[in-house]
Design a protein around this motif. Structure first.
Motif, PDB file in Angstrom:
ATOM      1  N   GLU A 282     -27.804 -12.518 -26.101  1.00 38.12           N
ATOM      2  CA  GLU A 282     -27.115 -11.577 -26.982  1.00 38.12           C
ATOM      3  C   GLU A 282     -28.013 -11.182 -28.140  1.00 38.12           C
ATOM      4  O   GLU A 282     -28.939 -11.904 -28.495  1.00 38.12           O
ATOM      5  CB  GLU A 282     -25.785 -12.119 -27.519  1.00 38.12           C
TER       6      GLU A 282
ATOM      7  N   VAL B  97     -24.437   4.910 -31.831  1.00 37.75           N
ATOM      8  CA  VAL B  97     -24.407   3.580 -31.213  1.00 37.75           C
ATOM      9  C   VAL B  97     -25.405   3.563 -30.060  1.00 37.75           C
ATOM     10  O   VAL B  97     -25.717   4.606 -29.473  1.00 37.75           O
ATOM     11  CB  VAL B  97     -23.001   3.199 -30.708  1.00 37.75           C
TER      12      VAL B  97
ATOM     13  N   ALA C 232     -23.346  -3.360 -20.471  1.00 37.31           N
ATOM     14  CA  ALA C 232     -22.641  -4.491 -21.079  1.00 37.31           C
ATOM     15  C   ALA C 232     -21.818  -5.261 -20.057  1.00 37.31           C
ATOM     16  O   ALA C 232     -21.246  -4.686 -19.129  1.00 37.31           O
ATOM     17  CB  ALA C 232     -21.738  -3.997 -22.205  1.00 37.31           C
TER      18      ALA C 232
ATOM     19  N   PRO D 186     -26.215  -6.969 -34.284  1.00 37.12           N
ATOM     20  CA  PRO D 186     -26.558  -5.583 -34.611  1.00 37.12           C
ATOM     21  C   PRO D 186     -27.920  -5.460 -35.298  1.00 37.12           C
ATOM     22  O   PRO D 186     -28.583  -4.429 -35.187  1.00 37.12           O
ATOM     23  CB  PRO D 186     -25.423  -5.160 -35.561  1.00 37.12           C
TER      24      PRO D 186
ATOM     25  N   PRO E 284     -21.025   2.284 -25.531  1.00 37.00           N
ATOM     26  CA  PRO E 284     -19.788   1.544 -25.756  1.00 37.00           C
ATOM     27  C   PRO E 284     -18.834   2.320 -26.660  1.00 37.00           C
ATOM     28  O   PRO E 284     -19.208   2.700 -27.767  1.00 37.00           O
ATOM     29  CB  PRO E 284     -20.240   0.238 -26.397  1.00 37.00           C
TER      30      PRO E 284
ATOM     31  N   ALA F  90     -17.600   1.066 -30.488  1.00 29.85           N
ATOM     32  CA  ALA F  90     -18.613   0.250 -31.158  1.00 29.85           C
ATOM     33  C   ALA F  90     -18.766   0.737 -32.595  1.00 29.85           C
ATOM     34  O   ALA F  90     -18.550   1.913 -32.884  1.00 29.85           O
ATOM     35  CB  ALA F  90     -19.936   0.354 -30.426  1.00 29.85           C
ATOM     36  N   ASP F  91     -19.127  -0.190 -33.464  1.00 27.48           N
ATOM     37  CA  ASP F  91     -19.250   0.137 -34.881  1.00 27.48           C
ATOM     38  C   ASP F  91     -20.615   0.784 -35.138  1.00 27.48           C
ATOM     39  O   ASP F  91     -21.641   0.135 -34.994  1.00 27.48           O
ATOM     40  CB  ASP F  91     -19.110  -1.151 -35.707  1.00 27.48           C
ATOM     41  N   PRO F  92     -20.629   2.060 -35.489  1.00 26.68           N
ATOM     42  CA  PRO F  92     -21.913   2.708 -35.719  1.00 26.68           C
ATOM     43  C   PRO F  92     -22.431   2.528 -37.141  1.00 26.68           C
ATOM     44  O   PRO F  92     -23.449   3.104 -37.506  1.00 26.68           O
ATOM     45  CB  PRO F  92     -21.584   4.187 -35.451  1.00 26.68           C
TER      46      PRO F  92
ATOM     47  N   TYR G  52     -32.110   6.234 -27.091  1.00 25.76           N
ATOM     48  CA  TYR G  52     -30.796   6.475 -27.703  1.00 25.76           C
ATOM     49  C   TYR G  52     -30.500   7.940 -27.984  1.00 25.76           C
ATOM     50  O   TYR G  52     -29.357   8.297 -28.187  1.00 25.76           O
ATOM     51  CB  TYR G  52     -30.628   5.641 -28.980  1.00 25.76           C
TER      52      TYR G  52
END
Lengths: 453, 79
Positions: free
Chosen positions: A221, A58, A63, A224, A45, A48-50, A238
């Motif tokens: 869902e 991330v 999704a 994080p 994504p 996205a906030d890493p 990952y």
């Protein structure tokens, strides 16, 4: 036969609708075409906030993207403004699991011919239809957002969070938008929830507890925090192939590195075959048998003994020998230990029979967690009806040459009977046998031929 | 703060809780129940509005407000 309840043959139950909602499509025909084309929805994504990840990486995910019921309703309910308004009113502001469940449930009821446009579901039908929602702890991102919001601004905590943090909010939302009002509850079995809900729904119909059952698996869902904890178990992909995220989920490949999360919802309608025929409904497939076994061991590690026992229980309850199965939808997450363990279990149950096909849908859909079992049951039904297996595009180096795995290309294959596996943390193993109905031949759904050369 | 301004805050929170409504549908003569808000929706509106206005109104006082005009009046006493 293993210990416990004897695995007597069970009556087959008809599937008269199989609906999906996910990044590969929200209609069965589109989903089928995407599967057979081997399309993977896995991406990294952007934006996205890493910050929650120690190394700034991330996680890949298949999704759903931004999902609004109003947009879904515009496409699926163009001739039904009242139902669309009801859907928006009931589920428009709900958390993602309830929103997706309400939509996919309406799609399934419509496909089953039970929700005619512009008219409510017949009161007699609604009163005789039970509802099973697959999964527990469904709205984890909503819960985390609310907790963080409460820390920032306690005065703004909504009273409605008393409802929206509960899994039964999905039961209520689906029940209201569909009108379904027989029995209903949420069925929790972590990553096996979808399969367990399916088999419990089949049991309810077979036992006469309900005339029909609507089984709905909402999008599950994660916040994080759960995603990062999953990664820390070592079970998630990952690191490798980040430039090509569609190749990151590699079930049964020697270079597999773990699972990739997916977001998908599914719904099916189950009823007695005679009842389906009497009302002129098309029977897409039958739930012919099922088995569920526990490992009697807390934890996250797979156990071949429990997997074998669940599969054998499912075959026995379908009155089938292992060599009568044409297709196995493996749990096949792409996890290093999980796939090795399942490969051993499959070899023990099925041997190395070349006419069998073993496959995993997760490289395409990602691992839909509590919805996986039902999303994949729909994928199995799609393939049975197409008379073809979708590719496993990332199978470059199969982990065991004895396994008759579907390769990197879609394959026409005579398919009538399939077994689908779902294994979960907590030592939960579930297997379901799906087959085409007696009279139907395969290839009822047109296949995109270019990929089936 | 004028009652018009308080009403605007109530209306904005009502629209957030019930996005199906349009602004012109919401008048002082309506009750939230008339507009389709169930009990938990009404609590969401009242809580968010009090937070926006920086006031705390006792629950028993709020329950006596049976239309938006009386809700705005109760809120304005505490602003």
């Amino acid at each position: 036969m293993s210990a416990g309840v004897p695995d007597r043959p069970v009556p087959a139950v008809a599937v008269t609708a199989a609906a999906v909602l996910g990044p590969l499509g929200d209609r069965l025909a589109d989903f089928t075409a995407a599967l057979l084309a081997g399309r993977s929805a896995v991406t990294l994504p952007a934006g996205a906030d890493p910050s929650g990840t120690p190394d700034g990486m991330v996680l890949p995910v298949a999704a759903l993207g931004p999902f609004g019921v109003a947009e879904w309703a515009e496409r699926h309910l163009p001739d039904d403004p009242e139902r669309a308004a009801l859907l928006r009113r009931v589920a428009g502001r709900a958390a993602l699991p309830a929103r997706t469940a309400a939509c996919v449930a309406l799609r399934a009821l419509a496909d089953a011919g039970l929700a005619p446009p512009g008219r409510a579901v017949e009161p007699a039908v609604a009163g005789d239809t039970a509802l099973l929602v697959a999964g527990s702890n469904l709205a984890l991102a909503h819960q985390a957002d609310t907790v963080l919001g409460h820390q920032r601004a306690p005065g703004r905590l909504r009273a409605s969070y008393a409802l929206t943090h509960l899994d039964v909010d999905v039961v209520g939302a689906v029940s209201e938008v569909t009108g379904v009002r027989s029995e209903g509850w949420a069925v929790g079995g972590a990553s096996a929830s979808g399969s367990i809900a399916l088999l419990q729904g089949a049991r309810m119909v077979a036992a006469g507890w309900a005339e029909r059952v609507l089984v709905v698996a909402p999008v599950a869902e994660l916040s994080p925090v759960e995603a990062e904890a999953f990664r820390r178990t070592g079970a998630m992909a990952y690191e490798a192939l980040r430039a090509e995220p569609a190749r990151m989920c590699r079930p049964f490949d020697r270079d597999r590195q773990g699972f990739v999360r997916g977001e998908g919802a599914a719904a099916v309608v189950l009823e007695r075959p005679a009842a389906a025929r009497a009302r002129g409904a098309e029977i897409l497939a039958e739930v012919a048998g099922y088995g569920q076994r526990l490992d009697a061991r807390r934890g996250t590690e797979p156990d071949s003994g429990g997997q074998v026992a669940a599969m054998r229980a499912a075959l026995a309850s379908a009155g089938l020998a292992a060599d009568q199965v044409d297709y196995v939808n493996a749990h096949g997450t792409g996890s290093v230990l999980g796939d090795r363990t399942e490969a051993d279990s499959l070899l023990e149950v099925f041997g190395a029979r070349p006419s069998l096909r073993i496959n995993s849908t997760k490289p395409l859909t990602g691992h839909c967690l509590s919805a996986a079992g039902l999303v994949e049951a729909v994928a199995v039904i799609a393939q049975l009806r197409a008379g073809a297996c979708h590719p496993n595009p990332n199978l470059a180096r199969p982990l065991d040459p004895r396994l008759p795995l579907v390769g990197t290309r879609a394959e026409r294959h005579p398919l009538r009977t399939a077994l689908t596996n779902s294994f979960a943390f907590g030592g939960i193993n579930a297997s379901v046998v799906l087959r085409l109905p007696e009279a139907a031949g395969p290839a009822a759904v047109p296949s995109p031929d270019p990929v089936l050369s | 703060m004028t009652t018009d301004e308080i009403f605007a805050v109530v209306r904005r929170n009502l629209l957030e809780v019930l996005p199906e409504l349009t602004e012109s549908q919401i008048t002082l003569d309506h009750s939230m129940r008339d507009l389709g808000a169930n009990s938990i929706d009404r609590m969401d509106v009242v809580i968010a509005t009090q937070d926006d206005l920086g006031v705390r109104v006792p629950a028993e006082t709020l329950t006596r407000a049976n239309d938006l005009r009386s809700l705005v009046a109760v809120l304005s006493e505490h602003v």
